[in-house]
Design a protein around this motif. Sequence first.
Motif, PDB file in Angstrom:
ATOM      1  N   THR A 168       0.836  -1.293   0.030  1.00  0.00           N
ATOM      2  CA  THR A 168      -0.018  -0.060  -0.145  1.00  0.00           C
ATOM      3  C   THR A 168       0.885   1.392  -0.052  1.00  0.00           C
ATOM      4  OG1 THR A 168      -1.781  -1.007   1.453  1.00  0.00           O
ATOM      5  CG2 THR A 168      -1.832   1.159   1.062  1.00  0.00           C
ATOM      6  N   ILE A 169       0.483   2.195  -0.633  1.00  0.00           N
ATOM      7  CA  ILE A 169       1.188   3.591  -0.755  1.00  0.00           C
ATOM      8  C   ILE A 169       0.597   4.532   0.322  1.00  0.00           C
ATOM      9  CG2 ILE A 169       1.610   5.712  -2.156  1.00  0.00           C
ATOM     10  CD1 ILE A 169       1.336   4.162  -4.543  1.00  0.00           C
ATOM     11  N   CYS A 170       1.352   5.029   1.105  1.00  0.00           N
ATOM     12  CA  CYS A 170       0.894   5.810   2.285  1.00  0.00           C
ATOM     13  C   CYS A 170       1.461   7.076   2.172  1.00  0.00           C
ATOM     14  CB  CYS A 170       1.449   5.077   3.730  1.00  0.00           C
ATOM     15  SG  CYS A 170       1.000   5.966   5.005  1.00  0.00           S
ATOM     16  N   THR A 171       0.776   8.159   2.596  1.00  0.00           N
ATOM     17  CA  THR A 171       1.445   9.376   2.761  1.00  0.00           C
ATOM     18  C   THR A 171       1.037  10.079   4.186  1.00  0.00           C
ATOM     19  OG1 THR A 171      -0.550  10.409   2.132  1.00  0.00           O
ATOM     20  CG2 THR A 171       0.885  10.114   0.231  1.00  0.00           C
ATOM     21  N   ILE A 172       1.881  11.175   4.549  1.00  0.00           N
ATOM     22  CA  ILE A 172       1.675  11.401   5.949  1.00  0.00           C
ATOM     23  C   ILE A 172       1.395  13.070   5.729  1.00  0.00           C
ATOM     24  CG2 ILE A 172       2.906  12.084   8.061  1.00  0.00           C
ATOM     25  CD1 ILE A 172       4.725   9.921   7.516  1.00  0.00           C
ATOM     26  N   GLY A 173       0.144  13.472   6.001  1.00  0.00           N
ATOM     27  CA  GLY A 173      -0.349  14.726   6.114  1.00  0.00           C
ATOM     28  C   GLY A 173      -0.868  15.176   4.685  1.00  0.00           C
ATOM     29  N   SER A 174      -1.157  16.431   4.480  1.00  0.00           N
ATOM     30  CA  SER A 174      -1.608  16.891   3.325  1.00  0.00           C
ATOM     31  C   SER A 174      -0.917  18.328   3.233  1.00  0.00           C
ATOM     32  CB  SER A 174      -3.018  17.207   3.158  1.00  0.00           C
ATOM     33  OG  SER A 174      -3.823  17.665   4.314  1.00  0.00           O
ATOM     34  N   TYR A 175      -1.039  18.885   2.048  1.00  0.00           N
ATOM     35  CA  TYR A 175      -0.273  20.214   1.893  1.00  0.00           C
ATOM     36  C   TYR A 175      -1.226  21.396   1.717  1.00  0.00           C
ATOM     37  CZ  TYR A 175       2.874  24.109   0.897  1.00  0.00           C
ATOM     38  OH  TYR A 175       3.474  25.189   0.402  1.00  0.00           O
ATOM     39  N   ASP A 176      -1.404  22.422   2.276  1.00  0.00           N
ATOM     40  CA  ASP A 176      -2.284  23.399   2.008  1.00  0.00           C
ATOM     41  C   ASP A 176      -1.473  24.675   2.295  1.00  0.00           C
ATOM     42  OD1 ASP A 176      -3.785  25.770   2.476  1.00  0.00           O
ATOM     43  OD2 ASP A 176      -5.600  24.467   2.687  1.00  0.00           O
ATOM     44  N   ARG A 177      -1.028  25.406   0.908  1.00  0.00           N
ATOM     45  CA  ARG A 177      -0.296  26.528   0.899  1.00  0.00           C
ATOM     46  C   ARG A 177      -0.585  27.741   1.815  1.00  0.00           C
ATOM     47  NH1 ARG A 177       3.436  28.027  -2.841  1.00  0.00           N
ATOM     48  NH2 ARG A 177       2.865  26.215  -4.245  1.00  0.00           N
ATOM     49  N   ASP A 178      -1.788  27.927   2.007  1.00  0.00           N
ATOM     50  CA  ASP A 178      -2.198  28.880   2.893  1.00  0.00           C
ATOM     51  C   ASP A 178      -1.979  28.435   4.352  1.00  0.00           C
ATOM     52  OD1 ASP A 178      -2.963  30.798   0.763  1.00  0.00           O
ATOM     53  OD2 ASP A 178      -4.914  29.679   0.771  1.00  0.00           O
ATOM     54  N   VAL A 179      -2.423  27.482   4.997  1.00  0.00           N
ATOM     55  CA  VAL A 179      -2.257  26.907   6.216  1.00  0.00           C
ATOM     56  C   VAL A 179      -0.841  26.737   6.497  1.00  0.00           C
ATOM     57  CG1 VAL A 179      -2.896  25.100   7.912  1.00  0.00           C
ATOM     58  CG2 VAL A 179      -4.725  26.350   5.999  1.00  0.00           C
ATOM     59  N   HIS A 180      -0.158  26.121   5.629  1.00  0.00           N
ATOM     60  CA  HIS A 180       1.235  25.607   5.987  1.00  0.00           C
ATOM     61  C   HIS A 180       2.197  26.687   6.516  1.00  0.00           C
ATOM     62  CE1 HIS A 180       4.844  23.298   5.360  1.00  0.00           C
ATOM     63  NE2 HIS A 180       5.422  24.289   4.967  1.00  0.00           N
ATOM     64  N   LEU A 181       1.922  28.014   5.772  1.00  0.00           N
ATOM     65  CA  LEU A 181       2.904  28.889   6.166  1.00  0.00           C
ATOM     66  C   LEU A 181       2.721  29.755   7.290  1.00  0.00           C
ATOM     67  CD1 LEU A 181       3.703  30.447   2.610  1.00  0.00           C
ATOM     68  CD2 LEU A 181       5.167  28.866   4.050  1.00  0.00           C
ATOM     69  N   THR A 182       1.323  29.674   8.069  1.00  0.00           N
ATOM     70  CA  THR A 182       0.926  30.450   8.978  1.00  0.00           C
ATOM     71  C   THR A 182       0.775  29.830  10.473  1.00  0.00           C
ATOM     72  OG1 THR A 182      -1.360  30.038   8.416  1.00  0.00           O
ATOM     73  CG2 THR A 182      -0.368  32.025   7.513  1.00  0.00           C
ATOM     74  N   GLN A 183       0.670  28.376  10.324  1.00  0.00           N
ATOM     75  CA  GLN A 183       0.332  27.436  11.635  1.00  0.00           C
ATOM     76  C   GLN A 183       0.546  26.002  11.447  1.00  0.00           C
ATOM     77  OE1 GLN A 183      -3.998  28.467  11.301  1.00  0.00           O
ATOM     78  NE2 GLN A 183      -4.387  26.264  11.847  1.00  0.00           N
ATOM     79  N   ASP A 184       0.722  25.362  12.473  1.00  0.00           N
ATOM     80  CA  ASP A 184       0.969  23.934  12.659  1.00  0.00           C
ATOM     81  C   ASP A 184      -0.377  23.443  12.475  1.00  0.00           C
ATOM     82  OD1 ASP A 184       3.685  23.641  13.068  1.00  0.00           O
ATOM     83  OD2 ASP A 184       3.377  24.540  14.984  1.00  0.00           O
ATOM     84  N   THR A 185      -0.473  22.311  11.686  1.00  0.00           N
ATOM     85  CA  THR A 185      -1.744  21.625  11.249  1.00  0.00           C
ATOM     86  C   THR A 185      -1.736  20.091  11.562  1.00  0.00           C
ATOM     87  OG1 THR A 185      -1.148  21.060   8.937  1.00  0.00           O
ATOM     88  CG2 THR A 185      -2.358  23.147   9.255  1.00  0.00           C
ATOM     89  N   PRO A 186      -2.654  19.668  12.260  1.00  0.00           N
ATOM     90  CA  PRO A 186      -2.737  18.046  12.395  1.00  0.00           C
ATOM     91  C   PRO A 186      -2.343  17.186  11.260  1.00  0.00           C
ATOM     92  CG  PRO A 186      -4.870  19.133  13.244  1.00  0.00           C
ATOM     93  CD  PRO A 186      -4.187  20.194  12.287  1.00  0.00           C
ATOM     94  N   ARG A 187      -1.674  16.318  11.469  1.00  0.00           N
ATOM     95  CA  ARG A 187      -1.112  15.373  10.308  1.00  0.00           C
ATOM     96  C   ARG A 187      -1.708  14.042  10.474  1.00  0.00           C
ATOM     97  NH1 ARG A 187       1.076  18.881   6.897  1.00  0.00           N
ATOM     98  NH2 ARG A 187       2.626  20.107   7.616  1.00  0.00           N
ATOM     99  N   THR A 188      -2.277  13.502   9.244  1.00  0.00           N
ATOM    100  CA  THR A 188      -2.952  12.282   9.108  1.00  0.00           C
ATOM    101  C   THR A 188      -2.418  11.478   7.977  1.00  0.00           C
ATOM    102  OG1 THR A 188      -4.959  13.190   9.935  1.00  0.00           O
ATOM    103  CG2 THR A 188      -5.156  11.359   8.684  1.00  0.00           C
TER     104      THR A 188
END
Length: 262
Positions: free
Chosen positions: A159-179
């Motif tokens: 299975t291919i697995c990734t960690i988290g998702s990328y949001d350009r606006d959110v990424h630069l201003t705050q920490d976000t939960p990683r799934t």
Amino acid sequence: MEEETVSLIVEGEEILVDKQTLTDRSQYFRAMFASGMREASQNSVVLHDVTANVIRELLNFFRTGQLTLDQSTTQEILTTAIFLQMDDVINHAKLNLSVENAVEMFTVANVHFLPDLEKATFRYLSRKYLELLKSETYDKLTEEQHEAILSLRFGGKDTICTIGSYDRDVHLTQDTPRTTHLLDENSGEWTPYCDVPSSFSTHACGVAVLHNYLFLTGGFTSFKSDQMQKSSLCFDVLTNKWRPFPAMTELRANFAFRRNIT
């Protein structure tokens, strides 16, 4: 009503036991007492090829539910329990496996043809593989046993697995939960799998997969990238659990793992 006792003669030592306990816990004694044999009428049984210490251990288990199965005792206790047909003891052994007593469990299972005990031991070691790698038990196992344990760790499909998702606006201003997300190859869709513990930041961390464990280590403590992270995590896909893992001796961020084959 007064309890009826039976005298077990073991290594010349007399051990008094409640007769009902023996009847309830041992098919061997149950059959003996129901057969009309001389021992049944005399309430005295001589046991050969067993030790008094082991008999006391088994009787204590019936009273307390506690039984020590370490490298020095496992084979003798289980061999005696098999001889006396004490199924509760074997079932207890399946639920109280350890990396340290695994070799003894395999030996008993092979000598006495107990496939369920062997399967339980293989399954346990596949789930405790990291502990097994660091133990003396690892070198005592046969090549076939190593292969069987690893086959259980890789029993599912790739299975291919990734960690988290990328949001350009959110990424630069705050920490976000990683799934973590898994790719459904049939639909091409990503589906949430499990959350990374909030205590661990995934910013610029290193990611590696080995023996079907997922390792996260290093990186920065937050999106500000101003402080290195000391902690590491390990995720076991067989148990769906995260746990702390020893950190790297040198803190790093924005790096990749490379596996050396020697």
